[in-house]
Design a protein around this motif. Structure first.
Motif, PDB file in Angstrom:
ATOM      1  N   TYR A  14       1.254  -0.743  -0.113  1.00 41.56           N
ATOM      2  CA  TYR A  14      -0.258   0.040   0.025  1.00 41.56           C
ATOM      3  C   TYR A  14       0.619   1.201  -0.057  1.00 41.56           C
ATOM      4  O   TYR A  14       1.034   1.550   0.982  1.00 41.56           O
ATOM      5  CB  TYR A  14      -1.103  -0.156   1.279  1.00 41.56           C
ATOM      6  N   SER A 175     -11.012   1.386   7.485  1.00 37.49           N
ATOM      7  CA  SER A 175     -11.074   3.019   6.717  1.00 37.49           C
ATOM      8  C   SER A 175     -11.958   3.524   8.314  1.00 37.49           C
ATOM      9  O   SER A 175     -11.899   4.550   8.659  1.00 37.49           O
ATOM     10  CB  SER A 175     -11.410   2.835   5.522  1.00 37.49           C
ATOM     11  N   LEU A 224      -8.135   7.950   1.792  1.00 40.14           N
ATOM     12  CA  LEU A 224      -8.422   7.064   0.710  1.00 40.14           C
ATOM     13  C   LEU A 224      -6.568   5.982   0.547  1.00 40.14           C
ATOM     14  O   LEU A 224      -5.933   6.306   1.624  1.00 40.14           O
ATOM     15  CB  LEU A 224      -8.143   7.968  -0.108  1.00 40.14           C
ATOM     16  N   ASP A 227      -3.488   0.375  -3.369  1.00 33.82           N
ATOM     17  CA  ASP A 227      -2.767  -0.802  -3.952  1.00 33.82           C
ATOM     18  C   ASP A 227      -1.647  -0.771  -4.583  1.00 33.82           C
ATOM     19  O   ASP A 227      -1.755   0.349  -5.204  1.00 33.82           O
ATOM     20  CB  ASP A 227      -3.150  -2.233  -3.315  1.00 33.82           C
ATOM     21  N   GLN A 231      -5.362   0.204  -7.262  1.00 35.90           N
ATOM     22  CA  GLN A 231      -6.440  -0.291  -6.593  1.00 35.90           C
ATOM     23  C   GLN A 231      -6.824   0.968  -5.299  1.00 35.90           C
ATOM     24  O   GLN A 231      -6.359   0.889  -4.655  1.00 35.90           O
ATOM     25  CB  GLN A 231      -6.862  -1.058  -5.853  1.00 35.90           C
ATOM     26  N   LEU A 232      -7.812   1.973  -5.964  1.00 38.25           N
ATOM     27  CA  LEU A 232      -7.524   2.885  -5.108  1.00 38.25           C
ATOM     28  C   LEU A 232      -9.347   2.974  -4.072  1.00 38.25           C
ATOM     29  O   LEU A 232     -10.307   2.237  -4.596  1.00 38.25           O
ATOM     30  CB  LEU A 232      -8.197   4.514  -5.575  1.00 38.25           C
ATOM     31  N   GLN A 233      -8.836   2.456  -2.237  1.00 38.15           N
ATOM     32  CA  GLN A 233     -10.279   2.978  -1.798  1.00 38.15           C
ATOM     33  C   GLN A 233     -10.307   3.946  -0.939  1.00 38.15           C
ATOM     34  O   GLN A 233      -9.203   4.564  -0.723  1.00 38.15           O
ATOM     35  CB  GLN A 233     -10.610   1.475  -1.139  1.00 38.15           C
ATOM     36  N   TRP A 234     -12.119   4.828  -0.886  1.00 38.51           N
ATOM     37  CA  TRP A 234     -12.006   5.797  -0.647  1.00 38.51           C
ATOM     38  C   TRP A 234     -13.181   6.169   0.293  1.00 38.51           C
ATOM     39  O   TRP A 234     -13.994   5.645  -0.281  1.00 38.51           O
ATOM     40  CB  TRP A 234     -11.850   7.772  -1.754  1.00 38.51           C
ATOM     41  N   GLN A 250     -18.632   4.934   0.399  1.00 40.11           N
ATOM     42  CA  GLN A 250     -17.178   4.055   0.206  1.00 40.11           C
ATOM     43  C   GLN A 250     -17.189   3.698  -1.360  1.00 40.11           C
ATOM     44  O   GLN A 250     -18.257   4.100  -2.261  1.00 40.11           O
ATOM     45  CB  GLN A 250     -17.675   2.921   0.812  1.00 40.11           C
ATOM     46  N   PHE A 251     -16.300   4.122  -1.599  1.00 43.05           N
ATOM     47  CA  PHE A 251     -15.696   3.749  -2.896  1.00 43.05           C
ATOM     48  C   PHE A 251     -14.469   2.887  -3.461  1.00 43.05           C
ATOM     49  O   PHE A 251     -13.794   2.601  -2.866  1.00 43.05           O
ATOM     50  CB  PHE A 251     -15.093   5.195  -4.219  1.00 43.05           C
ATOM     51  N   LYS A 252     -14.540   2.179  -4.495  1.00 49.10           N
ATOM     52  CA  LYS A 252     -13.493   2.006  -5.271  1.00 49.10           C
ATOM     53  C   LYS A 252     -13.587   1.979  -6.741  1.00 49.10           C
ATOM     54  O   LYS A 252     -13.879   1.822  -7.256  1.00 49.10           O
ATOM     55  CB  LYS A 252     -13.968  -0.014  -5.095  1.00 49.10           C
ATOM     56  N   LYS A 254     -10.734   1.445  -9.758  1.00 53.09           N
ATOM     57  CA  LYS A 254      -9.265   1.371 -10.576  1.00 53.09           C
ATOM     58  C   LYS A 254      -8.949   2.287 -11.007  1.00 53.09           C
ATOM     59  O   LYS A 254      -9.132   2.755 -11.939  1.00 53.09           O
ATOM     60  CB  LYS A 254      -9.315  -0.514 -11.332  1.00 53.09           C
TER      61      LYS A 254
END
Length: 261
Positions: A14, A175, A224, A227, A231-234, A250-252, A254
């Protein structure tokens, strides 16, 4: 954006994990985090008064975040500081070159701290630093509030310590836990407060990680994580007056492969 704690580990699973609070007047119109209609590849919050952003990312991985530099008197800039973020994520200039251009134009903005990231790395720049150097960041855990990077204000030290502990316990950290640690309303003793030219009463109110009042406070917490597979996780938690929680999202997403656009 008024408090950011983040881990930058470019060679890890990450590379970037970040938690941030945006503090602003509740009356200032804001668009919640989402893709921008006029720039469909840009994702972030939007200031509807001046059109800029406090934190945003492009699908190609170009990322930027800004905090104000607190000073009294507070001179007005020619441009909104939110444009510093918007101009970077909608542009194609390499991060270092972008900041080098800003070095020649620092008088056009009020005091700011700026983080920008592209495929070449993560950089920090402030137009209030003594030498106004562009700083490529090495691996580490950092904190940024309304003074220079890692200035040891009590709320920054407290948030960075709790963030570091969460990172030590789990990679990636939960998160939800990161959102909760940014909701910390603890106010340090008066003798520990910095002197930024405002009254002691105001200094006290601004001294907590999470600020709540009738007119000004933390508008949202953002977490946020990016990885090594892009891949973005927000995660986003919004707040109303007096710190009342509102919408949680929540968002994922690419991101494209790391490359200069």
């Amino acid at each position: 954006m008024c408090l950011i704690v983040f881990s930058w580990q470019p060679d890890s699973q990450y590379p970037l994990i970040l938690a941030a609070n945006r503090d602003e007047f509740y009356r200032r119109p804001t668009q919640a985090v989402d893709f921008w209609k006029d720039w469909p590849d840009v994702f972030g919050g939007r200031d509807l008064e001046a059109g800029g952003s406090w934190m945003a990312i492009n699908r190609n991985g170009r990322f930027a975040a800004v905090t104000n530099y607190r000073e009294t008197p507070n001179p007005a800039g020619l441009y909104s500081r939110g444009a510093l973020v918007a101009n970077f994520v909608t542009g194609s200039q390499p991060a270092f070159d972008y900041l080098h251009t800003l070095q020649q134009q620092t008088d056009k903005w009020a005091g700011f701290n700026l983080l920008v990231k592209d495929s070449t790395g993560l950089y920090y720049f402030s137009n209030r630093a003594k030498e106004q150097k562009i700083s490529p960041l090495s691996s580490g855990i950092y904190g940024l509030s309304n003074h220079l990077l890692d200035t040891p204000w009590p709320k920054l030290l407290r948030a960075r310590h709790r963030f570091t502990r969460a990172m030590q316990e789990s990679i990636p950290p939960d998160s939800k836990r990161l959102v909760e640690l940014m909701q910390d309303s603890y106010q340090p003793p008066e003798e520990q407060l910095p002197d930024t030219g405002v009254s002691k009463e105001v200094e006290k109110r601004l001294s907590s990680c999470f600020i709540a009042s009738k007119d000004y406070g933390t508008r949202n917490t953002s977490v946020l994580m990016i990885d090594h597979q892009n891949q973005l996780q927000w995660a986003e938690q919004g707040y109303l007056q007096e710190g009342v929680t509102s919408e949680s999202r929540q968002f994922k997403i690419k991101l494209q492969q790391n490359q200069l656009s």
